[in-house]
Design an enzyme around this catalytic site. Structure first.
Site, PDB file in Angstrom:
ATOM      1  N   GLU A  48      -6.023   3.447   2.246  1.00 31.19           N
ATOM      2  CA  GLU A  48      -7.293   3.123   1.598  1.00 31.19           C
ATOM      3  C   GLU A  48      -8.408   3.996   2.159  1.00 31.19           C
ATOM      4  O   GLU A  48      -8.456   4.249   3.366  1.00 31.19           O
ATOM      5  CB  GLU A  48      -7.633   1.645   1.842  1.00 31.19           C
ATOM      6  CG  GLU A  48      -6.629   0.694   1.232  1.00 31.19           C
ATOM      7  CD  GLU A  48      -6.975  -0.772   1.462  1.00 31.19           C
ATOM      8  OE1 GLU A  48      -8.104  -1.070   1.948  1.00 31.19           O
ATOM      9  OE2 GLU A  48      -6.129  -1.629   1.161  1.00 31.19           O
TER      10      GLU A  48
ATOM     11  N   GLU B  19      -9.059   0.559  -7.717  1.00 27.30           N
ATOM     12  CA  GLU B  19      -9.049  -0.917  -7.744  1.00 27.30           C
ATOM     13  C   GLU B  19     -10.465  -1.466  -7.927  1.00 27.30           C
ATOM     14  O   GLU B  19     -11.409  -1.038  -7.241  1.00 27.30           O
ATOM     15  CB  GLU B  19      -8.436  -1.469  -6.443  1.00 27.30           C
ATOM     16  CG  GLU B  19      -8.442  -2.999  -6.436  1.00 27.30           C
ATOM     17  CD  GLU B  19      -7.591  -3.634  -5.340  1.00 27.30           C
ATOM     18  OE1 GLU B  19      -6.922  -2.892  -4.586  1.00 27.30           O
ATOM     19  OE2 GLU B  19      -7.600  -4.870  -5.247  1.00 27.30           O
TER      20      GLU B  19
ATOM     21  N   LYS C 105       0.644   5.095   1.238  1.00 27.44           N
ATOM     22  CA  LYS C 105      -0.664   4.908   0.610  1.00 27.44           C
ATOM     23  C   LYS C 105      -1.659   4.488   1.673  1.00 27.44           C
ATOM     24  O   LYS C 105      -1.313   3.718   2.581  1.00 27.44           O
ATOM     25  CB  LYS C 105      -0.586   3.832  -0.484  1.00 27.44           C
ATOM     26  CG  LYS C 105      -1.943   3.539  -1.124  1.00 27.44           C
ATOM     27  CD  LYS C 105      -1.831   2.691  -2.359  1.00 27.44           C
ATOM     28  CE  LYS C 105      -1.748   1.217  -2.122  1.00 27.44           C
ATOM     29  NZ  LYS C 105      -2.822   0.615  -1.304  1.00 27.44           N
TER      30      LYS C 105
HETATM   31  O1  KIV Z   1      -1.413  -3.888  -1.158  1.00 25.77           O
HETATM   32  C1  KIV Z   1      -1.406  -3.858  -2.383  1.00 25.77           C
HETATM   33  O2  KIV Z   1      -0.792  -4.679  -3.064  1.00 25.77           O
HETATM   34  C2  KIV Z   1      -2.168  -2.819  -3.044  1.00 25.77           C
HETATM   35  C3  KIV Z   1      -2.258  -2.884  -4.534  1.00 25.77           C
HETATM   36  C4  KIV Z   1      -3.250  -3.897  -4.906  1.00 25.77           C
HETATM   37  C5  KIV Z   1      -2.561  -1.576  -5.122  1.00 25.77           C
HETATM   38  O3  KIV Z   1      -2.708  -1.985  -2.419  1.00 25.77           O
END
Ligand code: KIV
Length: 304
Positions: free
Chosen positions: A130, A197, A128
């Site tokens: 950002e 988020e 993942k």
């Molecule tokens: O790092 C994390 O916990 C996240 C979540 C808030 C989605 O990215």
């Protein structure tokens, strides 16, 4: 209900492995997706066995576990270390690992090189990152290198300084438009899902409706395709300010505080460990030892 029956009732019906395709099917079937962060073996195992669909080794590791003020200092080594532990505790859930700050911002090559480490060294099944349109080329490159990517837009904690704090995003029409464009760009780049988020519920619902990939919300209202929370928030184990969207599902903090105090009290009162919690020598050995001791005693008195 017997203890075994209760345990069975808690077990998810289908133990089929969750894949990116499963996420898509869930969206199409309007079946809510469940996701939690995990940073270690025992909590990963508990969440996995309880039927959570996606486990995210989030860079929230920095704030939830390592005691940092924000996520910016989390390193590749930190993430690799914890992702390996979570891998060992995860069988059914899709295992997603966060790309920490600095591991993909400099170049697409960095993104691919660092992404590969999560797949090769920890058995990650997706990463993942950002960011929106600006990172669509990174998402595309990772996807082309056979690495499924989950996007993350809205309140992106790695942008804490640019945002001037952790603030709800998408409140103005211009901001909302930018987030819609970000979501579309990530989908077009090949993202398998997008974390939304800290955005208004209405905007999250709109984005969820026009995307064909699932959205997973955190502070984005109930209309997303799934929901994610930070594990420590779920059990009141966070020491930071509790955001509005967090619901505690159990007071782990109280339980632990009590347990620690009870342990301390028991040691101080010498009630722990008791005889049942102690190992014992076999009876024959005790007799033999007693004999040796009394022989020695006799020898000492003869010498006197
Ligand atoms: O790092 C994390 O916990 C996240 C979540 C808030 C989605 O990215």
């Amino acid at each position: 209900m017997s203890q075994t029956e209760t345990k069975d009732a808690l077990r998810p019906a289908a133990a089929t492995k969750v894949t990116p395709q499963t996420l898509l099917q869930s969206k199409r079937a309007f079946t809510p997706l469940t996701a939690l962060t995990a940073y270690d073996y025992p909590t990963a195992r508990l969440a996995d066995e309880a039927g959570i669909d996606m486990l995210l080794v989030g860079d929230s590791l920095g704030t939830a576990v390592l005691g940092y003020d924000n996520t910016l200092r989390v390193t590749m080594d930190d993430m690799l270390h914890h992702a390996r532990a979570v891998r060992r505790g995860t069988k059914r859930a899709l295992l997603v690992v966060d790309m920490p700050y600095g591991s993909y911002q400099v170049s697409i090559e960095d993104a691919v090189r660092n992404g590969l480490r999560f797949f090769k060294e920890c058995g990650s099944e997706a990463v993942k990152l950002e960011g929106g349109i600006a990172y669509a080329p990174h998402v595309k490159a990772l996807t082309q290198a056979e690495m499924p990517v989950v996007g993350h837009i809205g309140l992106t904690p790695q942008s804490v300084h640019r945002m001037g704090g952790y603030r709800v995003q998408g409140l103005s029409e211009m901001d909302a438009m930018r987030l819609r464009d970000d979501a579309l760009a990530l989908e077009e780049a090949g993202a398998i899902a997008i974390v939304l988020e800290g955005i208004p519920r209405e905007l999250a619902a709109e984005i969820t409706a026009f995307l064909s990939i699932p959205t997973i919300g955190i502070g984005a209202g109930p209309d997303c395709d799934g929901q994610i929370l930070v594990f420590h928030d779920l059990f009141s184990l966070s020491f930071t300010r509790k955001p509005k969207f967090v619901r505690s599902f159990g007071d782990g903090r109280l339980l632990m505080e009590r347990g620690i105090r009870d342990f301390r009290d028991a040691v101080m009162a010498k009630t722990f460990p008791d005889d049942h919690e102690s190992y014992h020598m076999p009876k024959a050995e005790i007799v033999a030892e007693r004999d040796v001791a009394s022989t020695k005693q006799r020898e000492v008195s003869v010498c006197k």
